[in-house]
Design a protein around this motif. Structure first.
Motif, short mmCIF file in Angstrom:
data_model
loop_
_atom_site.label_atom_id
_atom_site.label_comp_id
_atom_site.label_asym_id
_atom_site.label_seq_id
_atom_site.Cartn_x
_atom_site.Cartn_y
_atom_site.Cartn_z
N GLU A 177 4.89 9.37 1.73
CA GLU A 177 4.48 7.98 1.49
C GLU A 177 5.38 7.28 0.48
O GLU A 177 5.62 6.08 0.57
N ALA A 180 8.60 6.49 2.37
CA ALA A 180 8.40 5.34 3.25
C ALA A 180 8.42 4.03 2.46
O ALA A 180 9.00 3.03 2.92
N TRP A 181 7.82 4.02 1.29
CA TRP A 181 7.79 2.81 0.48
C TRP A 181 9.20 2.46 0.01
O TRP A 181 9.61 1.29 0.05
N SER A 183 11.99 3.27 1.47
CA SER A 183 12.81 2.89 2.62
C SER A 183 12.47 1.49 3.13
O SER A 183 13.36 0.70 3.47
N ALA A 184 11.17 1.17 3.19
CA ALA A 184 10.74 -0.08 3.81
C ALA A 184 10.46 -1.18 2.82
O ALA A 184 10.42 -2.36 3.19
N ASP A 233 14.64 8.67 5.01
CA ASP A 233 14.02 8.03 6.17
C ASP A 233 13.32 9.06 7.05
O ASP A 233 12.24 8.79 7.61
N ALA A 236 10.14 10.16 5.40
CA ALA A 236 9.14 9.09 5.47
C ALA A 236 8.27 9.18 6.71
O ALA A 236 7.13 8.70 6.72
N THR A 237 8.76 9.82 7.77
CA THR A 237 7.95 9.96 8.99
C THR A 237 6.79 10.92 8.80
O THR A 237 5.81 10.89 9.55
#
Length: 281
Positions: A177, A180-181, A183-184, A233, A236-237
């Motif tokens: 998580e 992901a934060w 990266s996005a 990345d 993050a999945t």
């Protein structure tokens, strides 16, 4: 290799106010951050110097140390560089505490006790409202009475304004998580105790096995080709498998569910320490 950075006279003077006349030993010098051990007749301290882009990072760390219970710091500037002086922590890193365990089962009792102590140190930090933000195998120092954490450049106190752009956390130990934060977006990214418990479990897995927790090869990822951004990345999945090697099954069986679960289902650092304390060697 380039020349080691020069220690500012102001920092040496601050060290000598604590230690008496000191001898300096060069420890590390990379990416604009240099560390010396200054030893005198009365004490030993660490001197850290940040130059260039690392000056702000060093200033942040000094600010954190100034606020944390159980830590003391003296800080200053030398031109555009930032330095600080803090007591030297005598002890082995978590990676070093696990060395004998990586070589054979005889080293496991000491490593297991060290893992519990590290969990309790992180739990104490969380209880005080802080998140370290960059736990790594070398960032826990096992002193005679407790584990003290080091390298607080990416730490923040919950409720305070986080750093504008979070760049901490070793990618191999980054919770999905959090990856992901980062990266996005959006920034600022806020680290959390739950993400830190993931990193804590990853640190212990790495120290026990000698390798990172995730099996990039099984996922068809070339680490060098992907680079840190590509690895982040992929992490993050949340779909990367754990490495299959189990040199210490009893310990890894405790860590595995922590590394495979979402943030809401992870134990606290204190609970993880209690579970590890019950592991049989």
């Amino acid at each position: 290799m380039g020349e080691f950075a020069s220690c500012p006279p102001e920092a040496v003077k601050a060290a000598e106010a604590i230690c008496g006349p000191v001898e300096l030993k060069e420890i590390t010098d990379r990416r604009g951050s240099a560390v010396w051990k200054a030893t005198g007749p009365m004490a030993a301290v660490a001197i850290k110097l940040g130059t260039g882009e690392s000056a702000e990072v060093t200033a942040r760390e000094a600010s954190v140390l100034d606020q944390l219970p159980g830590y003391t710091v003296t800080a200053g500037r030398a031109g555009e560089a930032v330095w600080f002086v803090t007591p030297w922590l005598a002890g082995r890193s978590t990676w070093e505490v696990f060395r004998a365990a990586r070589e054979g089962a005889a080293g496991r009792p000491i490593a297991l006790a060290g893992s519990v102590d590290l969990c309790r140190s992180v739990a104490g930090l969380h209880a005080a409202g802080w998140v370290h933000g960059d736990l790594q195998p070398s960032h826990g120092i096992h002193t005679s009475g407790e584990v003290k954490l080091i390298d607080f450049a990416w730490s923040w106190q919950e409720g305070a304004t986080p750093w504008t752009s979070f760049q901490g956390a070793m990618v191999h130990l980054m919770a999905p998580e959090l990856a992901a934060w980062i990266s996005a977006g959006p920034q600022p990214v806020k680290t959390s105790p739950a993400a830190e418990v993931y990193a804590l479990a990853g640190v212990l897995w790495t120290c026990a096995t000698g390798d990172w927790p995730l099996d990039y090869r099984a996922a068809g990822i070339d680490r060098k080709e992907a680079g840190p951004d590509g690895l982040r990345d992929a992490i993050a999945t949340g779909k990367l498998p754990l490495a299959p090697a189990t040199p210490w099954p009893e310990l890894q069986d405790v860590l595995r569910p922590v590394l495979l679960s979402g943030p809401a289902d992870r134990p606290t650092a204190a609970d993880l320490g209690d579970t590890l304390a019950a592991v049989s060697t």
